[in-house]
Structure formats: C-alpha cells, structure tokens
Design a protein around this motif. Structure first.
Motif: not given
Length: 303
Positions: A266-267, A270-271, A273-274
């Motif tokens: 999940a992390v 997120v990374i 995507l960000v």
C-alpha cells in the motif's frame, strides 16, 4: 534476488490484466482477487487428477474468462456499479474455489507441472529460468499489443476513453466491456495457474489483496518507464511488476516482518501516485521561476 525476478515476470501477466481494465477500459475491477485463485484452483485440481499440465493451464484461462465475463454481465446487463459487480463476483468465487479444490489447500509437490522440467534440470533459480519467464511474459505482452491495435482493440480503448462517443458510432460498448473484463481475468487466472505450479500448491487465500500488487505494478512501472504508446505502456507494466517484487524482496532481506507486506504494498502504491505529482509541481515551479526571471529581466531592460 533471482526468485524475485522470476516471480516479478510471472506476476507481470497479472499486471497486464489489471492494466487492461484499470488503464484501457477505465473499469475498477476487483474480480482479480478471486479469479487469480480460480486459475490456481482449476489448474491444481486438474493436474492432481492426472490432466496434462498444459491442458490444465488452458482450462484455468477459460475459467478466468468466465469469471471476468460474469462481472461484465453484472455491470452491463444488471446495471450494477463496477466496483460492486467485481466485489460480488469475487465473493462468489471464494466459495466456488473451495468447491473446486475440495479443501483450503491443494499440494502439487509430487505432481508433474509445466515447471517440472525446469526443476528436474536444476534450472529454477538460475538466469535460464529468468530468461524463460521473460520470454513468456514478452509473448503475452506482444499479443496484448497486437490485440489493442486491432479494430476490436481500438474499440475497447475508445470505450474506456469516451464511452458515449464510441457508442454514437455504433459500437456495442456492453460487448466491449464484457470482452475486456474476460480477457483481463483470463490473464490473471493464467498467472494464478503458473504461480500455483511455481510454488507447488494452491491456497484459497493466495489471491487476497492481489489487486494492490497489480495496481502497484501498473503505477510504479508507468511512473518510471512512461506511457507514451501502448507498446511502451505494456512493457512498463511488466517491468513494474519486476520492480515491485524486487522491492518486496529487499524489504524482507533487511528484516521487515513478512506480515507487513500488504502494508508495504500500500505504501509503494501511495509513493508511486504521489511522486509524479510532486514532479509536476517541481516542473511547474521551475517554469514559473523561469518566467519570473524573464519578466524581471524585461522590466530592467524597459527601465
């Protein structure tokens, strides 16, 4: 690390399936968690029953096709929300997979599989196995590239880009959605069948959370390698799967708890995507800074 490369290339097939729905068809399909296990269950059960491993793998692909088609029909004919349609199929597949296997776990350790020749030849965990899995992933990547450049594939892309527009040209978008979902889950089920034969067992929980891994592969790969064309985008997806598995392997190597792998996945998503957004902001800031410098210089000249 060789094992991570092998797994990354095999899971690249699943990532291609996720790419087909999430990127091409713009359909958030959660059937993946169930159809992956379905492919593993069908292949394992047939292999244990004495069926030729190749035929068992083809049967797994057919089962994945059926699972994806069910989700497509629920959405198009039943007018059910895409997310809910995928969840309903995924939940139903849990019971179906238990029925197929007859137990929560099915061992293939003493059975002949597609990978038995590699094991008997001592090639598993070597560069030769990596090359073989790379060729398999490349073949399916090229097949997907070819399909997406056919008239039907272009209609599939258009359905994801602008459904109302392509429908105005007489394209049956319900049919293209069902086809896209069926092909996507066929690739996912194929991956499940190969993973079961690679690991030596099929387990009822092996597909849980797999959609996160698929999304991570797609997002990471395209963030790193780009999406300029279909050919580059599909290659990026496969390479993203390899990068994802290598990162997971490195996380385990440095001593992280295996129970934290879902959190790490999940992390990573997120990374992935960000970071591109930050890059966009940095690029915008640089352009604004350049513009301010230009304006300041012009003001000085005017003065």
């Amino acid at each position: 690390m060789i094992a991570a490369l092998e797994l990354g290339l095999i899971y690249g097939l699943m990532a291609l399936g996720v790419y087909l729905t999430f990127r091409i068809l713009d359909f958030p399909d959660l059937t993946v968690d169930g159809s992956f296990t379905t492919g593993a269950a069908v292949a394992a059960m047939l292999v244990v029953g004495g069926t030729n491993p190749l035929l068992a793998t083809l049967a797994a692909i057919a089962a994945g096709l059926a699972a994806g088609a069910v989700t497509g029909v629920l959405h198009t004919k039943g007018k059910i929300n895409p997310l809910l349609a995928g969840i309903l199929t995924q939940i139903a597949l849990y019971s179906i997979n238990l029925r197929i296997m007859g137990a929560a776990n099915l061992s293939l350790l003493r059975e002949d599989t597609l990978l038995t020749p590699l094991r008997d030849g001592g090639l598993m965990g070597t560069a030769v196995a990596v090359v073989i899995f790379a060729v398999v992933a490349l073949v399916f990547k090229l097949l997907l590239d070819w399909f997406l450049h056919t008239d039907l594939g272009l209609a599939l892309q258009a359905t994801g880009d602008n459904e109302e527009m392509i429908r105005s040209f007489g394209v049956n978008t319900d049919r293209t959605k069902v086809l896209g979902l069926a092909l996507s889950n066929a690739l996912v089920a194929l991956c499940g069948a190969l993973i079961a034969q690679y690991q030596g067992f099929a387990d009822i929980g092996m597909g849980i959370g797999l959609i996160v891994a698929g999304l991570a592969s797609v997002i990471i790969g395209q963030a790193i390698f780009g999406t300029r064309t279909i050919v580059i985008a599909t290659l990026a997806v496969v390479l993203g799967s390899v990068v994802y598995r290598v990162v997971i392997q490195l996380a385990l190597t440095i001593g992280l708890d295996p129970n934290d792998m879902k959190l790490i996945s999940a992390v990573l998503v997120v990374i992935a995507l960000v970071l591109p957004q930050w890059g966009l902001f940095k690029g915008l800031g640089a352009r604004l800074g350049l513009r301010r410098t230009h304006v300041g210089a012009k003001a000085k000249v005017d003065a």
